[in-house]
Write a protein that holds these residues in place. Structure first.
Motif, PDB file in Angstrom:
ATOM      1  N   GLU A  44       0.827  -1.205   0.000  1.00  0.00           N
ATOM      2  CA  GLU A  44       0.000   0.000   0.000  1.00  0.00           C
ATOM      3  C   GLU A  44       0.863   1.256   0.000  1.00  0.00           C
ATOM      4  OE1 GLU A  44      -3.992  -1.412   2.409  1.00  0.00           O
ATOM      5  OE2 GLU A  44      -2.145  -1.063   3.550  1.00  0.00           O
ATOM      6  N   LEU A  48       0.976   4.259  -2.736  1.00  0.00           N
ATOM      7  CA  LEU A  48       0.865   5.669  -2.361  1.00  0.00           C
ATOM      8  C   LEU A  48       2.016   6.476  -2.954  1.00  0.00           C
ATOM      9  CD1 LEU A  48      -0.599   7.852  -0.575  1.00  0.00           C
ATOM     10  CD2 LEU A  48       1.077   7.262   1.191  1.00  0.00           C
ATOM     11  N   ARG A  52       0.634   9.093  -5.625  1.00  0.00           N
ATOM     12  CA  ARG A  52       0.248  10.375  -5.030  1.00  0.00           C
ATOM     13  C   ARG A  52       1.413  11.254  -4.592  1.00  0.00           C
ATOM     14  NH1 ARG A  52      -4.181   9.831  -0.951  1.00  0.00           N
ATOM     15  NH2 ARG A  52      -4.320  12.044  -1.368  1.00  0.00           N
ATOM     16  N   PRO A  54       3.712  11.368  -1.990  1.00  0.00           N
ATOM     17  CA  PRO A  54       3.551  11.899  -0.627  1.00  0.00           C
ATOM     18  C   PRO A  54       4.839  12.502  -0.089  1.00  0.00           C
ATOM     19  CG  PRO A  54       3.975   9.573  -0.516  1.00  0.00           C
ATOM     20  CD  PRO A  54       3.880   9.921  -1.988  1.00  0.00           C
ATOM     21  N   PRO A  95      -0.590  14.007   1.170  1.00  0.00           N
ATOM     22  CA  PRO A  95      -0.425  12.826   2.028  1.00  0.00           C
ATOM     23  C   PRO A  95       0.994  12.733   2.585  1.00  0.00           C
ATOM     24  CG  PRO A  95      -0.630  12.178  -0.275  1.00  0.00           C
ATOM     25  CD  PRO A  95      -0.868  13.645  -0.218  1.00  0.00           C
ATOM     26  N   TYR A 122      -0.068   8.559   7.138  1.00  0.00           N
ATOM     27  CA  TYR A 122      -0.089   7.102   7.137  1.00  0.00           C
ATOM     28  C   TYR A 122       1.217   6.537   7.676  1.00  0.00           C
ATOM     29  CZ  TYR A 122      -3.862   8.019   3.844  1.00  0.00           C
ATOM     30  OH  TYR A 122      -5.003   8.494   3.240  1.00  0.00           O
TER      31      TYR A 122
END
Length: 141
Positions: A44, A48, A52, A54, A95, A122
């Motif tokens: 995951e 990410l 995205r 982050p 994020p 996260y």
């Protein structure tokens, strides 16, 4: 089944220790979900990072960071996290992936970042050890 009962009867301390360890593992997971939000598994986290872009924060000590870290990670030791947030505080909607060696300090850092107003934080489940266990690359640059 009879052998199991004999083993249990001869080693009650082992079974008590097994029960305590199981209870602590469950309590740790429940606590993480209640306080740390969603923790990302390694796949995951890779998704990410790829999808995205982050902010990646390594909350380990600077010495550990120099030994190896995720590509594009910034070192922000959990003990001095607030001092290192300046460049990241501009866009709190972006994020943030937070990791440490094993994952527990990342949960603490994630809680603090959420209190600072970051919308998506996260922690990496299992930390850098899980990342390395999945044979994913780290850098020392």
């Amino acid at each position: 089944m009879e052998q199991f009962l004999d083993f249990f009867g001869n080693h009650p301390g082992l079974f008590a220790a097994l029960g305590v360890v199981a209870l602590l593992l469950v309590a740790n997971e429940v606590h993480g979900h209640l306080t740390g939000g969603k923790r990302l598994s390694v796949p995951e986290a890779v998704r990410l990072i790829n999808d995205r872009d982050p902010i990646i924060l390594d909350v380990r000590t600077p010495a550990d960071f120099r030994k190896g870290h995720l590509l594009r990670a910034r070192n922000a030791p959990v003990t001095k996290l607030d001092e290192h947030l300046g460049p990241f505080a501009k866009d709190k909607s972006k994020p943030v992936l937070v990791y440490c060696a094993l994952g527990s300090n990342a949960v603490t850092a994630a809680e603090r970042l959420r209190k600072q107003g970051f919308a998506e934080v996260y922690p990496l489940r299992g930390g850098l050890n899980a990342w390395l266990g999945a044979n994913l690359p780290v850098t020392t640059k």
